[in-house]
Design an enzyme around this catalytic site. Structure first.
Site, PDB file in Angstrom:
ATOM      1  CG  ASP A  78      -2.140   0.759   1.137  1.00  0.00           C
ATOM      2  OD1 ASP A  78      -2.172   1.674   0.300  1.00  0.00           O
ATOM      3  OD2 ASP A  78      -3.102   0.458   1.860  1.00  0.00           O
ATOM      4  CG  ASP A  79      -0.387   4.830   0.343  1.00  0.00           C
ATOM      5  OD1 ASP A  79      -1.148   4.518  -0.592  1.00  0.00           O
ATOM      6  OD2 ASP A  79      -0.731   5.539   1.295  1.00  0.00           O
ATOM      7  CB  CYS A 111      -6.848   2.489  -1.865  1.00  0.00           C
ATOM      8  SG  CYS A 111      -7.092   0.925  -1.180  1.00  0.00           S
ATOM      9  NE  ARG A 125      -5.883  -1.526  -2.281  1.00  0.00           N
ATOM     10  CZ  ARG A 125      -4.999  -1.990  -1.387  1.00  0.00           C
ATOM     11  NH1 ARG A 125      -5.212  -3.122  -0.779  1.00  0.00           N
ATOM     12  NH2 ARG A 125      -3.929  -1.299  -1.099  1.00  0.00           N
ATOM     13  CE  LYS A 184      -6.411   0.003   1.562  1.00  0.00           C
ATOM     14  NZ  LYS A 184      -5.500   1.163   1.644  1.00  0.00           N
ATOM     15  CG  HIS A 244     -10.449   0.540   0.569  1.00  0.00           C
ATOM     16  ND1 HIS A 244      -9.481   1.501   0.649  1.00  0.00           N
ATOM     17  CD2 HIS A 244     -11.623   1.173   0.866  1.00  0.00           C
ATOM     18  CE1 HIS A 244     -10.031   2.658   0.971  1.00  0.00           C
ATOM     19  NE2 HIS A 244     -11.334   2.481   1.109  1.00  0.00           N
ATOM     20  CB  SER A 255      -6.875   2.836   4.600  1.00  0.00           C
ATOM     21  OG  SER A 255      -6.980   2.857   3.204  1.00  0.00           O
ATOM     22  CG  HIS A 311      -2.253   3.550   4.033  1.00  0.00           C
ATOM     23  ND1 HIS A 311      -2.660   4.391   5.032  1.00  0.00           N
ATOM     24  CD2 HIS A 311      -3.030   3.825   2.955  1.00  0.00           C
ATOM     25  CE1 HIS A 311      -3.654   5.146   4.572  1.00  0.00           C
ATOM     26  NE2 HIS A 311      -3.889   4.826   3.316  1.00  0.00           N
ATOM     27  CG  ASP A 315      -2.386   0.754  -3.157  1.00  0.00           C
ATOM     28  OD1 ASP A 315      -1.247   1.223  -2.936  1.00  0.00           O
ATOM     29  OD2 ASP A 315      -3.392   1.101  -2.517  1.00  0.00           O
ATOM     30  CG  ASN A 316      -1.992   4.331  -4.296  1.00  0.00           C
ATOM     31  OD1 ASN A 316      -3.070   3.849  -3.979  1.00  0.00           O
ATOM     32  ND2 ASN A 316      -1.159   4.810  -3.385  1.00  0.00           N
ATOM     33  CE  LYS A 365       2.103  24.992 -14.233  1.00  0.00           C
ATOM     34  NZ  LYS A 365       3.417  25.004 -14.886  1.00  0.00           N
TER      35      LYS A 365
END
Ligand SMILES: *[C@@H]1O[C@H](CO)[C@@H](O)[C@H](O)[C@H]1NC(C)=O
Ligand SMILES: *[C@@H]1O[C@H](CO)[C@@H](O)[C@H](O)[C@H]1NC(C)=O
Length: 546
Positions: free
Chosen positions: A46-47, A88, A92, A141, A143, A166, A259, A311-312, A336
């Site tokens: 996760d993350d 998430c 998934r 997890k 989710h 999460s 996470h 997952d990301n 930016k």
């Protein structure tokens, strides 16, 4: 997409059929049965950041993921592999269905109070493998909806142990906290708090998060600091008992690591690991790697493919509690003032560390820069299992068997990155990969470490980067070049075709995102934060001694 790609897909399917045939025959020679199918362990962190895997950045000389490094050395590392979305639930859902969120209906996260989940009209990977005689288990997890028919054991898994969403989503504190709270999020007596302090170096370890087994809550609040051990012993039990039965299995392990809140193991020898300044992130990363090592050891020599991915990208606003995007820093955006990782369609949001390991089948020490997606796991695993994908729906995943097994560089021609929660509208196809190019229709930043945000910006003409020359996505191609024109034209045509394909797809699902307080999982509504018991059991025992 066109005929050429269809032909290509067809030839891949045929090729896989041949491969499996060969394997079965070889199996016969060594006394195995013709039916002996491979097992699969899919591990989703996760993350996690692309740069968190040591071997993705050897120049940094870090040693936080020795087991994953070894799996890469004995297997295949995919360097241009992407999570299907940048948050998430959509990611998934796309992994388990092999379809974009615009088809499977999941375009943003579900909440604690979500009534529904992944639409029931969607067919999942475990469902298909279960029908093909596989034992299917999930740990971690989910989710994708926690009520009734939406829970894992109703979506294709024979067994489930894990958390419904999460690990920061169960407490009465604000979600997104970094470490398990030192102050309790439930009202507990001073005695309880004192005991916890002595056990966990000053921090209260329980949050109002449920641990679910099959479809029952077995612990609430859950002790985050013992979660890794619980997951590990359940996973090893699944692997060992499936082996004892001689049954092929799918084990999907969706870890709470990396996470927040990070809860690295506490050891009396390293009390400083609790301190935020002393690498809670690194300690958690090592904890994750240790669990993966245990799975590797348990499944080695048992015809098992392990597919590790994320997952990301990292949750950048968490600063020292977030992972590393490596060189994929999304500079156009960060210049930016906005974040360019999780929630965004910059590379840092979806390019994830990925290792595929299968001793004896995947050539050792190989690296591939083939452009692939988490959606491709679905058709690839089905193909390796000899299971035909459903014919009543359109898939977006491609069968990557020849990349995995034969070192062939068969990339996707295109890959679309949907908006997953930065500025903009959920599910919108914001960016498109075409070969080494990446084109943006819409850009937007997430919250950066330090608080900056990037506003949504529409791009007509498109903003196009050459990732081979500019992996940091800093300087877009000049508009007045033949190169730009060619890419812009290809991308526009492809996007139009995909949108038309989805618009005319009768198998498109719509997710119900409605919420209701009564939908929150609760062990006992009469107890504060839905506790399963009034006072923690070990505390009762200790009290009796006094
Ligand atoms: C979950 O299901 C398994 C069988 O698949 C069973 O052994 C176990 O006891 C169940 N657990 C709970 C809490 O119902
Ligand atoms: C793996 O491959 C790399 C180059 O691709 C090489 O430098 C290294 O020695 C190889 N390692 C092993 C263990 O074969």
């Amino acid at each position: 997409m066109g005929e050429a790609l269809n032909q290509l897909l067809l030839s891949k399917v045929l090729l896989c059929g041949l491969l499996l045939h060969t394997v079965s025959q070889r199996g016969l020679g060594t006394g195995e049965t013709v039916e002996k199918k491979p097992s699969f362990i899919i591990i989703l962190a996760d993350d996690i950041g692309w740069g968190d895997l040591d071997v993705n950045q050897p120049e940094k000389k870090t040693n936080n993921t020795p087991n994953l490094n070894l799996m890469a050395q004995q297997g295949l590392r995919l360097t241009d592999f992407h999570s299907p979305a940048s948050t998430c639930s959509p990611s998934r859902a796309a992994i388990l269905t092999g379809r974009y969120g615009l088809r499977n209906g999941v375009i943003h996260n579900f909440g604690v109070n979500s009534v529904a989940g992944l639409p029931l009209s969607e067919i999942t990977l475990p469902q298909l493998l279960q029908q093909a005689g596989y034992y299917t288990a999930m740990i971690g997890k989910w989710h994708l909806g926690h009520n009734g028919p939406y829970s894992p054991t109703n979506r294709g898994f024979d067994y489930y142990l894990g958390i419904p969403y999460s690990n920061d989503m169960g407490c009465t504190d604000t979600p997104g906290y970094n470490l398990p709270p030192c102050a309790p999020c439930v009202s507990a007596g001073p005695e309880v708090i004192r005991l916890r302090r002595s056990v966990h170096g000053g921090c209260y370890s329980e949050v109002g998060l449920p641990l679910v087994e099959n479809s029952s809550i077995v612990e609430q609040p859950l002790d985050l600091w013992t979660l890794t051990e619980k997951y590990k012993s359940a996973a090893l039990k699944i692997v060992h008992s499936a082996r004892a039965r001689g049954q092929p299995y799918l084990l999907y392990v969706a870890l709470a690591h990396m996470h927040v809140p990070l809860a690295p193991p506490f050891s009396p020898d390293t009390p400083a690991a609790r301190s935020p300044s002393d690498g809670a992130y690194t300690a958690s990363l090592r904890d994750l790697d240790g669990l993966i090592g245990a799975l590797k050891t348990a499944s080695d020599n048992d015809n098992t493919l392990i597919w590790f991915t994320g997952d990301n990208g990292p949750w950048e606003q968490k600063c020292q509690y977030a992972g590393s995007v490596g060189p994929f820093t999304g500079k156009w955006q960060t210049n930016k003032g906005g974040g360019s990782a999780k929630q965004t369609t910059w590379e840092g949001g979806h390019r994830v560390p990925t290792v595929v390991y299968w001793p004896g089948r995947i050539p050792a020490n190989t690296t591939s820069s083939a452009l692939l997606s988490g959606m491709d796991i679905f058709p690839t695993v089905l193909s390796l299992a000899g299971v035909t994908p459903p014919s009543d729906r359109r898939l977006d995943g491609i069968d990557a068997t020849n990349v995995v097994l034969q070192r062939q560089h068969t990339s996707r021609d295109f890959l679309f990155h949907p908006n997953s929660g930065a500025a903009g509208r959920f599910g919108d196809l914001e960016a498109v990969r075409a070969g080494k190019y990446k084109a943006f229709y819409i850009t937007g930043g997430a919250e950066a470490c330090g608080g900056g945000k990037g506003e949504q910006q529409l791009h007509d003409p498109l903003l196009i980067f050459d990732l081979e020359r500019d992996e940091a996505e800093e300087t877009p191609l000049r508009l007045d070049t033949p190169e730009y024109e060619l890419v812009a034209r290809r991308v526009a045509r492809e996007r139009e075709e995909l949108l038309w394909d989805i618009a005319t797809d009768k198998s498109v699902s719509t997710a119900d995102y409605s919420t209701d307080k009564s939908a929150a999982p609760c062990c006992d509504k009469t107890q504060a934060v839905c506790r399963c018991y009034t006072v923690p059991r070990e505390d009762i025992k200790t009290r009796r001694k006094h």
